[in-house]
Design an enzyme around this catalytic site. Structure first.
Site, mmCIF file in Angstrom:
data_model
loop_
_atom_site.group_PDB
_atom_site.id
_atom_site.type_symbol
_atom_site.label_atom_id
_atom_site.label_comp_id
_atom_site.label_asym_id
_atom_site.label_seq_id
_atom_site.Cartn_x
_atom_site.Cartn_y
_atom_site.Cartn_z
ATOM 1 N N GLU A 157 0.711 -1.348 -0.028
ATOM 2 C CA GLU A 157 -0.035 0.068 0.093
ATOM 3 C C GLU A 157 0.618 1.260 -0.010
ATOM 4 O OE1 GLU A 157 -2.828 -0.476 3.194
ATOM 5 O OE2 GLU A 157 -3.563 -2.179 2.246
ATOM 6 N N GLU A 262 -6.100 -10.696 -1.510
ATOM 7 C CA GLU A 262 -7.049 -10.503 -0.432
ATOM 8 C C GLU A 262 -8.581 -10.661 -0.566
ATOM 9 O OE1 GLU A 262 -5.344 -7.377 2.060
ATOM 10 O OE2 GLU A 262 -3.464 -7.714 1.479
HETATM 11 C C1 GLA Z 1 -4.967 -4.751 4.118
HETATM 12 C C2 GLA Z 1 -3.745 -5.316 4.575
HETATM 13 C C3 GLA Z 1 -4.229 -6.868 5.166
HETATM 14 C C4 GLA Z 1 -5.264 -6.774 6.080
HETATM 15 C C5 GLA Z 1 -6.447 -6.071 5.499
HETATM 16 C C6 GLA Z 1 -7.741 -6.057 6.148
HETATM 17 O O1 GLA Z 1 -5.495 -5.162 3.059
HETATM 18 O O2 GLA Z 1 -2.785 -5.660 3.590
HETATM 19 O O3 GLA Z 1 -2.764 -7.248 5.817
HETATM 20 O O4 GLA Z 1 -5.004 -5.946 7.344
HETATM 21 O O5 GLA Z 1 -5.872 -4.914 5.004
HETATM 22 O O6 GLA Z 1 -7.678 -7.113 7.235
#
Ligand code: GLA
Length: 372
Positions: A157, A262
């Site tokens: 991020e 994710e």
């Molecule tokens: C982000 C992070 C993850 C997790 C998600 C929500 O996407 O990369 O590690 O914390 O948020 O849980």
């Protein structure tokens, strides 16, 4: 009940569980020829305290990501203290079950303690001091699992929605080259590990363009970036299949591996600005934002199944470059989406319901593969 009837009952339950397990197809086998299928796992699952969750992970998935235990605050809570016990157990679980083990995440601005950026008097570190600290952390953590954790989310991020670099403490103190330094240190620690850049909202054009430029710049400078992780914190309308398609194609054209890292699909009314998955966001609760507190209506269940089918259709179209699709959690009960960005809602973002049963969305995901 007599001992005999207790025994017979236990036997009947064991047989029923066995039959149930046998009749459910497995995602990892269904997608064997296309890509790895994974889940983010929590401590209760990889320690097998949550036996039901662990069983789902073992039968359904061939790759795992640690939900929290390798984030900086968990693995390196104080300057001279590493807490490796949970991560050791995570890696052992993955090895025992012959899974592709992912490390998440080395350099991020969230879930990273404030001391990381300060000296022992609480003053900000200099660039060189922070680079030293970064290198020490990466060499220690990646080095410990060298050859066992096969791919790392090196930087998480780093971009803002407009595609420019986010002003994190890493960026402010070290400058924009903190990203390439992180990749260099990770490569130094394990020459064979795959190294990824991971982010959310990459399906939006401006952020995607920023990520494409970032990856290009890194590769031009000889930095070893193996792949891009599209987090995939989606909802019922965003991203469109066209956005998903364009995003995978954009990264594929750079010659890097693409991963959905994710995946979950939020079914609740939007409480935050579309597409954002910033974990630090916290909003106030309102009843109209928690409409399915007791159960998910069949119509929404169907909508969710269709969404999953549409997205998996896009992933399959790109199966030559998509390496892996990882869900952020195992069952709906485990999902961070129950508490983000509003605490205590009841969300239904995954393929297994709160009792661990496959949902219509699970069948939809299996069926898309069979059709291709
Ligand atoms: C982000 C992070 C993850 C997790 C998600 C929500 O996407 O990369 O590690 O914390 O948020 O849980």
């Amino acid at each position: 009940m007599s001992t005999r009837s207790v025994f017979l009952l236990a036997l009947a339950i064991a047989v029923a569980v066995q039959i149930g397990a046998q009749s459910t197809p497995s995602l990892k086998d269904t997608y064997k020829k296309s890509f790895l299928i994974g889940a983010a796992v929590n401590e209760r699952q990889f320690s097998e305290q949550d036996a039901r969750g662990a069983a789902i992970v073992k039968t359904q998935f061939n790759t795992i990501t640690p939900e929290n235990v390798l984030k900086w605050e968990a693995v390196h809570p104080q300057p001279d203290k590493y807490n490796f016990a949970p991560a050791d157990q995570y890696v052992a679980f993955g090895e025992k079950n012959h899974m592709f083990i992912v490390g998440h995440t080395l350099i991020w601005h969230n879930q990273t303690p404030a001391w990381v950026f300060q000296n022992d008097k609480g003053q900000p570190l200099t660039r060189d001091q922070l680079l030293d600290r970064m290198r020490e952390h990466i060499l220690t953590v990646v080095g410990r699992y060298k050859g066992r954790i096969r791919g790392w989310d090196v930087v998480n991020e780093a971009l803002d929605e407009d595609g420019t670099l986010r002003q994190t403490p890493w960026m402010k103190i070290i400058g924009p080259d903190y990203i390439e330094k992180a990749f260099e240190f990770a490569h130094e620690a394990d020459r064979d590990a795959e190294l990824y850049y991971n982010d959310y909202s990459l399906e939006n054009e401006s952020k995607r363009n920023g990520a494409v430029d970032l990856i290009k710049r890194l590769r031009e400078r000889g930095v070893m970036v193996t792949g891009v992780g599209i987090q995939g914190h989606d909802n019922l309308t965003w991203p469109t299949p066209e956005q998903e398609d364009a995003t995978i194609a954009a990264f594929a054209s750079l010659g890097v591996k693409v991963m959905i890292t994710e995946l979950d699909i939020d079914v609740l009314p939007a409480a935050a600005k579309s597409g954002s998955a910033d974990v630090s966001l916290k909003l106030a609760s309102r009843p109209e934002l928690n409409p399915y507190a007791s159960s998910l209506p069949a119509s929404v269940q169907r909508e969710l199944a269709k969404r999953y089918a549409d997205l998996f259709g896009v992933f399959l179209k790109h199966q030559d470059v998509v390496e892996r699709v990882t869900f952020w959690g195992v069952t709906d009960a485990d999902s961070w989406k129950n508490d983000w960005p509003i605490k205590g809602r009841t969300n239904y973002p995954l393929l297994f319901d709160r009792s661990g049963k496959p949902k219509p969305a699970f069948d939809a995901v299996v069926n898309v593969s069979n059709k291709n």
